[in-house]
Design a protein around this motif. Structure first.
Motif, PDB file in Angstrom:
ATOM      1  N   GLY A 107       0.816  -1.204   0.000  1.00  0.00           N
ATOM      2  CA  GLY A 107       0.000   0.000   0.000  1.00  0.00           C
ATOM      3  C   GLY A 107       0.849   1.252   0.000  1.00  0.00           C
ATOM      4  N   GLU A 108       0.171   2.398  -0.051  1.00  0.00           N
ATOM      5  CA  GLU A 108       0.876   3.673  -0.119  1.00  0.00           C
ATOM      6  C   GLU A 108       1.752   3.879   1.106  1.00  0.00           C
ATOM      7  OE1 GLU A 108      -0.159   8.439  -0.686  1.00  0.00           O
ATOM      8  OE2 GLU A 108      -1.754   6.951  -0.531  1.00  0.00           O
ATOM      9  N   ARG A 109       1.236   3.538   2.265  1.00  0.00           N
ATOM     10  CA  ARG A 109       2.004   3.716   3.497  1.00  0.00           C
ATOM     11  C   ARG A 109       3.240   2.812   3.501  1.00  0.00           C
ATOM     12  NH1 ARG A 109      -0.777   2.854   9.431  1.00  0.00           N
ATOM     13  NH2 ARG A 109       1.049   3.234  10.746  1.00  0.00           N
ATOM     14  N   GLN A 110       3.091   1.563   3.050  1.00  0.00           N
ATOM     15  CA  GLN A 110       4.221   0.638   3.008  1.00  0.00           C
ATOM     16  C   GLN A 110       5.279   1.109   2.016  1.00  0.00           C
ATOM     17  OE1 GLN A 110       1.702  -2.789   2.122  1.00  0.00           O
ATOM     18  NE2 GLN A 110       2.413  -3.772   4.001  1.00  0.00           N
ATOM     19  N   ARG A 111       4.849   1.648   0.878  1.00  0.00           N
ATOM     20  CA  ARG A 111       5.805   2.131  -0.109  1.00  0.00           C
ATOM     21  C   ARG A 111       6.592   3.321   0.433  1.00  0.00           C
ATOM     22  NH1 ARG A 111       3.294   1.414  -6.143  1.00  0.00           N
ATOM     23  NH2 ARG A 111       2.061  -0.455  -5.748  1.00  0.00           N
ATOM     24  N   HIS A 112       5.902   4.155   1.190  1.00  0.00           N
ATOM     25  CA  HIS A 112       6.596   5.298   1.781  1.00  0.00           C
ATOM     26  C   HIS A 112       7.666   4.821   2.760  1.00  0.00           C
ATOM     27  CE1 HIS A 112       7.124   9.431   3.081  1.00  0.00           C
ATOM     28  NE2 HIS A 112       6.970   9.043   4.334  1.00  0.00           N
ATOM     29  N   LEU A 113       7.331   3.839   3.598  1.00  0.00           N
ATOM     30  CA  LEU A 113       8.290   3.344   4.583  1.00  0.00           C
ATOM     31  C   LEU A 113       9.466   2.638   3.908  1.00  0.00           C
ATOM     32  CD1 LEU A 113       5.993   1.960   7.430  1.00  0.00           C
ATOM     33  CD2 LEU A 113       7.465   3.962   7.503  1.00  0.00           C
ATOM     34  N   ILE A 114       9.188   1.797   2.917  1.00  0.00           N
ATOM     35  CA  ILE A 114      10.289   1.080   2.273  1.00  0.00           C
ATOM     36  C   ILE A 114      11.185   2.053   1.514  1.00  0.00           C
ATOM     37  CG2 ILE A 114       9.067   0.560   0.114  1.00  0.00           C
ATOM     38  CD1 ILE A 114      11.496  -1.752   2.019  1.00  0.00           C
ATOM     39  N   GLY A 115      10.618   3.133   0.993  1.00  0.00           N
ATOM     40  CA  GLY A 115      11.438   4.135   0.327  1.00  0.00           C
ATOM     41  C   GLY A 115      12.401   4.809   1.290  1.00  0.00           C
ATOM     42  N   LEU A 116      11.914   5.181   2.485  1.00  0.00           N
ATOM     43  CA  LEU A 116      12.787   5.793   3.486  1.00  0.00           C
ATOM     44  C   LEU A 116      13.863   4.826   3.947  1.00  0.00           C
ATOM     45  CD1 LEU A 116      10.108   7.630   5.686  1.00  0.00           C
ATOM     46  CD2 LEU A 116      11.676   8.672   4.050  1.00  0.00           C
ATOM     47  N   TYR A 117      13.472   3.568   4.168  1.00  0.00           N
ATOM     48  CA  TYR A 117      14.433   2.582   4.666  1.00  0.00           C
ATOM     49  C   TYR A 117      15.514   2.285   3.627  1.00  0.00           C
ATOM     50  CZ  TYR A 117      16.427  -1.833   6.173  1.00  0.00           C
ATOM     51  OH  TYR A 117      17.310  -2.816   6.528  1.00  0.00           O
ATOM     52  N   VAL A 118      15.106   2.048   2.389  1.00  0.00           N
ATOM     53  CA  VAL A 118      16.068   1.700   1.346  1.00  0.00           C
ATOM     54  C   VAL A 118      17.041   2.851   1.102  1.00  0.00           C
ATOM     55  CG1 VAL A 118      16.279   1.255  -1.127  1.00  0.00           C
ATOM     56  CG2 VAL A 118      14.649  -0.039   0.239  1.00  0.00           C
ATOM     57  N   ARG A 119      16.564   4.081   1.208  1.00  0.00           N
ATOM     58  CA  ARG A 119      17.435   5.232   1.007  1.00  0.00           C
ATOM     59  C   ARG A 119      18.585   5.228   2.011  1.00  0.00           C
ATOM     60  NH1 ARG A 119      14.385  10.614   1.697  1.00  0.00           N
ATOM     61  NH2 ARG A 119      12.994   9.427   0.315  1.00  0.00           N
ATOM     62  N   TYR A 120      18.270   4.957   3.267  1.00  0.00           N
ATOM     63  CA  TYR A 120      19.316   4.935   4.298  1.00  0.00           C
ATOM     64  C   TYR A 120      20.186   3.683   4.160  1.00  0.00           C
ATOM     65  CZ  TYR A 120      21.577   4.599   8.834  1.00  0.00           C
ATOM     66  OH  TYR A 120      22.504   4.478   9.832  1.00  0.00           O
ATOM     67  N   ALA A 121      19.548   2.522   3.983  1.00  0.00           N
ATOM     68  CA  ALA A 121      20.296   1.266   3.939  1.00  0.00           C
ATOM     69  C   ALA A 121      21.264   1.229   2.757  1.00  0.00           C
ATOM     70  CB  ALA A 121      19.338   0.083   3.881  1.00  0.00           C
ATOM     71  N   THR A 122      20.879   1.823   1.633  1.00  0.00           N
ATOM     72  CA  THR A 122      21.752   1.801   0.471  1.00  0.00           C
ATOM     73  C   THR A 122      23.002   2.644   0.699  1.00  0.00           C
ATOM     74  OG1 THR A 122      19.787   1.543  -0.920  1.00  0.00           O
ATOM     75  CG2 THR A 122      21.833   2.122  -2.022  1.00  0.00           C
ATOM     76  N   GLU A 123      22.891   3.733   1.427  1.00  0.00           N
ATOM     77  CA  GLU A 123      24.080   4.526   1.755  1.00  0.00           C
ATOM     78  C   GLU A 123      25.050   3.690   2.581  1.00  0.00           C
ATOM     79  OE1 GLU A 123      24.970   7.438   0.809  1.00  0.00           O
ATOM     80  OE2 GLU A 123      23.148   8.295  -0.097  1.00  0.00           O
ATOM     81  N   HIS A 124      24.527   2.948   3.539  1.00  0.00           N
ATOM     82  CA  HIS A 124      25.388   2.080   4.349  1.00  0.00           C
ATOM     83  C   HIS A 124      25.989   0.975   3.489  1.00  0.00           C
ATOM     84  CE1 HIS A 124      26.890   0.005   7.871  1.00  0.00           C
ATOM     85  NE2 HIS A 124      26.244  -1.099   7.516  1.00  0.00           N
ATOM     86  N   LEU A 125      25.189   0.407   2.588  1.00  0.00           N
ATOM     87  CA  LEU A 125      25.681  -0.643   1.711  1.00  0.00           C
ATOM     88  C   LEU A 125      26.778  -0.117   0.792  1.00  0.00           C
ATOM     89  CD1 LEU A 125      25.385  -3.545   0.678  1.00  0.00           C
ATOM     90  CD2 LEU A 125      23.600  -2.729  -0.868  1.00  0.00           C
ATOM     91  N   ALA A 126      26.668   1.112   0.336  1.00  0.00           N
ATOM     92  CA  ALA A 126      27.703   1.695  -0.520  1.00  0.00           C
ATOM     93  C   ALA A 126      29.027   1.815   0.228  1.00  0.00           C
ATOM     94  CB  ALA A 126      27.253   3.064  -1.027  1.00  0.00           C
ATOM     95  N   ARG A 127      28.971   2.198   1.507  1.00  0.00           N
ATOM     96  CA  ARG A 127      30.206   2.295   2.297  1.00  0.00           C
ATOM     97  C   ARG A 127      30.842   0.914   2.475  1.00  0.00           C
ATOM     98  NH1 ARG A 127      26.938   6.219   4.977  1.00  0.00           N
ATOM     99  NH2 ARG A 127      26.178   4.657   6.464  1.00  0.00           N
ATOM    100  N   LEU A 128      30.027  -0.100   2.747  1.00  0.00           N
ATOM    101  CA  LEU A 128      30.573  -1.450   2.916  1.00  0.00           C
ATOM    102  C   LEU A 128      31.144  -1.987   1.603  1.00  0.00           C
ATOM    103  CD1 LEU A 128      27.901  -3.158   5.224  1.00  0.00           C
ATOM    104  CD2 LEU A 128      30.111  -2.191   5.860  1.00  0.00           C
ATOM    105  N   THR A 129      30.522  -1.624   0.503  1.00  0.00           N
ATOM    106  CA  THR A 129      31.034  -2.063  -0.793  1.00  0.00           C
ATOM    107  C   THR A 129      32.404  -1.469  -1.079  1.00  0.00           C
ATOM    108  OG1 THR A 129      28.781  -2.312  -1.663  1.00  0.00           O
ATOM    109  CG2 THR A 129      30.562  -2.124  -3.266  1.00  0.00           C
ATOM    110  N   GLU A 130      32.577  -0.186  -0.782  1.00  0.00           N
ATOM    111  CA  GLU A 130      33.885   0.435  -0.965  1.00  0.00           C
ATOM    112  C   GLU A 130      34.928  -0.197  -0.053  1.00  0.00           C
ATOM    113  OE1 GLU A 130      35.032   2.627  -3.155  1.00  0.00           O
ATOM    114  OE2 GLU A 130      33.092   2.423  -4.150  1.00  0.00           O
TER     115      GLU A 130
END
Length: 486
Positions: free
Chosen positions: A220-243
């Motif tokens: 739903g709309e609420r779930q998409r909003h939450l997953i968008g916020l979470y993925v935005r933060y988690a991907t930044e952390h994943l980028a640091r671990l990848t480097e």
């Protein structure tokens, strides 16, 4: 993401058309907290008050109830988001972060299974796939689907309309669905999917995450909003671990290239080596080189420090020792004296330990000298003992290094084990206990593997460092060089 920013985003996300009363006479209740404080139970009201009739409580306005529900929902979502981002922030390994992201995402979008495909757009890797609720065989079936028709494939290949979420609420009823995709979905039992890209502004596209539903569904709309916020933060952390993972791989590659690519074959002796490098790369090294008249030079050493500078210093020191060994290898003291002078002139702020052994396999005779290094260990059927070497300071610690050499003769079938002190430090014990643990591990080598120096080294490594401590990241490098004499 600050709390104020999150509330601001939720204000934009909140349903419109609902009245909100900001001048309510009393503070609303949030998450079950009552703002009024009741009087103590033992307090007795005055007689005049007891005679007065009770005043009925004013009914809560519908708008206040709506605001209470909305605030309670916001608090619940923010709490969940905070817990999940904290969990992914605590991961220090790339694969652990991927597992946490796919697990947390499944909880946010209401799915049971999913997968993450890590494939950085710059082509430098590392590439990997992590599944949730999917066995290796299941991932293999999914990979047989043409890449261009899968949601994660469209994201990774940068196809049109694939730079944001891709929802397939009812896969099996879609017109034009690829036959192989339909077959795999029916085999694995999923009917819908929801995919999002993993990308940052600095690192670009890193990969894609896909969650699978057992029945036709979509978040739903609420779930998409939450997953968008979470993925935005988690991907930044994943980028640091990848480097970080890339840096570790580069250091490990350079370290391995500076060490022998293979050990020489010399009549009368069998050789085996084991090397474990820390995450930053260290200065532990080993070498085995054939010398004139059928002799063999064996060396192990350790340079202080860690990181690229220590790796470079290790390479220079090992190359210099090889040259000195060829010129005057029959005199190990002269070899280490020359090495000490070179270190003092070229690396004045660095010290190192080293051990060099001049071996004559035909005579089973070894002459060795050590500079601040741990003594070798002789492993045989009749004895397991440390070789008594003279005490000496490490290279670079004294104005002029020189210590007497020692000579010993291994019996036929005995193995001489050279090692660095990283093996002892990784145990976490005091040095006397670490030496005792090493001796016990060598004494427990089964008779069935005593003819294989590689198996002996593996047994010692696993016994001294149990529970995978030989493979985990550590600041200490480990080197073992085993020589079995016929």
């Amino acid at each position: 993401m600050g709390v104020c920013d999150a509330f601001g985003q939720y204000e934009q996300y909140a349903p419109v058309g609902k009245p909100v009363i900001m001048n309510a006479p009393h503070l609303p209740k949030v998450a079950g907290i009552d703002s009024t404080v009741p009087p103590p139970a033992h307090t007795v009201a005055p007689a005049s008050e007891t005679a007065a009739p009770p005043v009925p409580a004013a009914p809560v306005a519908p708008a206040v109830a709506i605001l209470q529900d909305r605030l309670a929902g916001w608090v619940s979502d923010l709490t969940t988001l905070h817990e999940l981002t904290e969990r992914v922030a605590r991961t220090a390994d790339r694969d652990d972060a991927l597992r946490e992201i796919v697990r947390a995402g499944a909880a946010l979008v209401g799915a049971r299974r999913g997968l993450i495909v890590l494939e950085p757009a710059d082509g430098q890797g590392p590439d990997t796939t992590i599944g949730l609720g999917l066995a290796h065989a299941d991932l293999g079936h999914i990979e047989t689907v043409p890449r261009s028709v899968t949601s994660y494939g469209r994201i990774l290949d940068g196809l049109p309309d694939a730079d944001s979420e891709i929802a397939s609420p009812d896969l099996l009823s879609e017109d034009g669905l690829d036959p192989r995709h339909r077959e795999v979905a029916a085999r694995l039992g999923y009917a819908a999917s929801y995919a999002v890209p993993l990308a940052t502004s600095a690192a670009g596209r890193l990969g894609a995450a896909v969650w699978l539903y057992d029945e036709p569904a979509e978040p739903g709309e609420r779930q998409r909003h939450l997953i968008g916020l979470y993925v935005r933060y988690a991907t930044e952390h994943l980028a640091r671990l990848t480097e970080l993972e890339r840096a570790r791989c580069k250091v490990a590659t350079i370290t391995e290239e500076l060490l022998p690519s293979r050990l020489p074959r010399v009549a009368g002796v069998q050789l085996a080596a084991r090397h474990r490098t820390g995450p930053r790369g260290g200065g532990d090294w080993y070498d085995a080189l054939p010398l004139p008249e059928g002799a063999l030079g064996l060396a192990v050493g350790s340079v202080t420090g860690a990181g690229p500078s220590a790796v470079a210093a290790m390479g220079r020191l090992r190359a210099s020792l090889r040259a000195y060994a060829v010129m005057e290898g029959e005199d190990p003291v002269a070899v280490l004296s020359d090495l000490e002078l070179l270190l003092r002139l070229t690396e004045p702020a660095r010290s190192a330990t080293a051990l060099f052994a001049y071996c004559e396999p035909a005579l089973r005779k070894i002459v060795l000298a050590g500079a601040g290094h741990a003594p070798p260990l002789v492993i045989g059927e009749r004895r397991t003992e440390f070789v008594e070497t003279s005490l000496s300071a490490p290279l670079g610690m004294l104005a002029c290094w020189e210590a007497p050499s020692v000579e010993f003769s291994p019996e036929p079938g005995e193995t001489v084990l050279l090692y660095t002190d990283g093996l002892l430090h990784r145990t976490g014990d005091a040095m006397d206990r670490a030496f005792a643990r090493l001796h016990a591990a060598a004494a427990s080598v089964p008779k069935s593997i005593r003819d294989d120096p590689g198996s002996i080294a593996d047994h010692v490594l696993r016994t001294v460092l149990p529970d995978g401590l030989d493979a985990v990241d550590s600041r200490e490098d480990v080197v073992l060089l085993a020589a079995r004499f016929d």
